[in-house]
Scaffold this active site. Structure first.
Site, short mmCIF file in Angstrom:
data_model
loop_
_atom_site.label_atom_id
_atom_site.label_comp_id
_atom_site.label_asym_id
_atom_site.label_seq_id
_atom_site.Cartn_x
_atom_site.Cartn_y
_atom_site.Cartn_z
N GLN B 190 0.86 -1.19 0.00
CA GLN B 190 0.00 0.00 0.00
C GLN B 190 0.89 1.23 0.00
OE1 GLN B 190 -3.18 1.47 1.09
NE2 GLN B 190 -2.02 3.33 1.51
N ARG B 192 1.03 5.78 -0.77
CA ARG B 192 0.44 7.05 -1.18
C ARG B 192 1.54 8.04 -1.50
NH1 ARG B 192 -0.85 9.76 4.46
NH2 ARG B 192 -0.12 8.13 5.83
N ASN B 193 2.72 7.47 -1.85
CA ASN B 193 3.87 8.30 -2.18
C ASN B 193 4.65 7.68 -3.34
OD1 ASN B 193 4.20 10.60 -0.31
ND2 ASN B 193 4.06 8.98 1.22
N GLY B 284 4.69 -0.99 7.34
CA GLY B 284 5.93 -0.35 7.75
C GLY B 284 5.73 0.50 8.98
N ASP B 286 4.62 3.58 11.12
CA ASP B 286 3.56 4.59 11.15
C ASP B 286 2.60 4.46 9.97
OD1 ASP B 286 2.25 6.62 12.47
OD2 ASP B 286 3.34 8.22 11.45
N HIS B 287 2.19 3.25 9.68
CA HIS B 287 1.27 3.00 8.56
C HIS B 287 -0.03 3.78 8.77
CE1 HIS B 287 -0.24 0.32 5.27
NE2 HIS B 287 -1.38 0.77 5.76
#
Lengths: 78, 381
Positions: B190, B192-193, B284, B286-287
């Site tokens: 997953q 978002r970067n 990972g 601080d998901h």
């Protein structure tokens, strides 16, 4: 969301010796009670059984043919 | 080994046939209509296509309360984020009504209202996000929600995406794709970067132990300063073209809002990937976190509460580049002090691009960095 019903629990009987063994075993673990431990183990077993009993294929041949055509058109399959 | 079954036992489909879809479109004006945001429309499509199996619609009050209190559906199936439809008021609706949900003026689904109930914003925020601080973006969103929730089953008109259609796959697609590729074990990543070297290392480490990797960026509303969706996708295409094998990697997007719910959202993300057919999920540091609202490894620890999740989390510590090892390493593999480490900092990488610079190759592949730099405005403003 304010008038929430109480969570329903029920009682299952297990031999007292087993209860004591579990009680001893869960000392210094993350389990706060024998009930917590038994719930955890039963959920684990149920999940394994459910996975074993699932059917191999959950889609029809028609679905497979149609989806494969789309996947080829999108470049995911050769 | 069998393909991983969908969450709750079977893959849900609430998608209407072509005939039923056309009929609903023709008759939509005869029904009361609720206009929904594009974000809710994404959730509707996800329910329709089984991404949120076993959900068949928006949750009712008892289901919401069970999820808030116990992180489980009423069936005892693990579930951590309530999936709800909010409206400002429901004076025009009653239980058993059939209403049409529409977005951008077009009908997208029919909702059979089973229940109309009130949203307790404080309870929702506290239990999902662990805070009521309105600086938390998830809490702020809850505060902006309508005070009334509608629960009920959905019948969904399939809606081809207007953007990124070529990388839009749903669970039926991926399950058939994985089967055709002969993959039995699949790890989902997953993101978002855009990928930096730390991401790539995590992905490849995980891939070593499974048949294939499913790289699944989340597309949807983002915060100002985040990378734009098209930038993330282009960056991954550049990476995968040169540095991944086509036979064991797949890139596809998931349209879903970020809740920034940290540990609860890590479980939610893994459930969605289980429905895509994945067997493993990378978690990972601080998901799904934001600011300092969660302990950096809370999103890993929560998995111990779900022995019946049905997807195996692969828990990774932070990776860094060690100048002594001259390789990427983490706390478990590197004996050298922190002064020898270069961290893969997302904010550091963003700062380079904001200053019109390319990050060094010790942080990001040149091909990836150049693609990002070629975008006139890589960030959400």
């Amino acid at each position: 969301m304010s008038s929430k019903p109480k969570r329903k629990f029920t009682t299952v009987s297990i031999p007292k010796t087993l209860f004591e063994k579990i009680k001893d075993r869960i000392k210094n673990t993350g389990f706060s009670s024998v009930s917590d431990y038994v719930t955890y183990v039963l959920r684990e077993i149920f999940a394994e059984k459910q996975q074993q009993q699932s059917s191999e294929q959950a889609f029809s041949h028609e679905d497979e043919k149609r989806v494969k055509e789309r996947l080829r058109a999108l470049g995911y399959l050769d | 080994m069998k393909m991983n079954q969908a969450h709750g036992g079977s893959l849900v489909s609430r998608i209407l046939s072509e005939t039923a879809s056309n009929k609903l479109k023709e008759q939509a004006s005869e029904y009361p209509t609720i206009t929904i945001s594009s974000s809710i429309a994404d959730i509707v499509q996800n329910i329709g296509h089984g991404v949120l199996s076993p959900l068949t619609g928006f949750m009712t009050e008892a289901e919401v309360n069970n999820v808030l209190d116990d992180m489980r559906l009423l069936s005892d199936t693990p579930w951590t984020i309530p999936i709800v439809l909010d409206v400002k008021e429901a004076n025009d609706f009653s239980v058993d009504d059939e209403v049409v949900l529409s977005t951008d003026g077009a009908p997208v689904a029919a909702l059979s209202i089973e229940e109309i109930f009130k949203l307790d914003q404080r309870q929702f925020s506290q239990q999902v996000f662990g805070t009521q601080d309105s600086k938390h973006p998830g809490v702020a969103r809850v505060h902006a929600m309508g005070k009334t929730l509608l629960g009920g089953k959905l019948s969904v008109i399939p809606s081809p995406p207007k953007k990124f259609a070529e990388v839009t796959l749903y669970p039926l697609d991926t399950r058939i794709l994985f089967k055709t590729k002969g993959w039995r074990t699949i790890v989902a990543f997953q993101t978002r970067n855009p990928p930096h070297l730390g991401h790539e290392y995590v992905e490849k480490t995980a891939l070593t132990f499974v048949d294939g990797i499913f790289i699944n960026p989340l597309i949807g509303p983002k915060k100002p300063g985040d990378f734009r969706d098209e930038v993330i996708l282009d960056a991954y295409r550049a990476l995968m073209k040169t540095y991944f094998l086509r036979e064991n990697s797949v890139l596809s997007i998931l349209r879903s809002p970020m809740y920034y719910a940290g540990p609860r959202e890590a479980i939610h993300h893994s459930i969605m990937r289980k429905n895509f057919g994945c067997t493993h999920f990378i978690v990972g540091r601080d998901h799904a976190g934001v600011g300092k609202f969660y302990h950096p490894f809370a999103a890993q620890e929560i998995f111990t509460q779900f022995p019946d999740l049905g997807i195996t989390p692969l828990l990774f510590k932070s990776f860094f580049y060690c100048t002594k090892c001259r390789s990427i390493a983490n706390d478990k593999t590197c004996p050298h002090p922190k002064s020898d480490h270069i961290n893969f900092s997302g904010s550091e990488i963003r700062r380079h691009f904001k200053d019109g610079l390319i990050p060094p190759e010790s942080l990001m592949r040149r091909e990836v960095a150049e693609v990002i730099a070629s975008h006139p405005e890589p960030f959400v403003t």
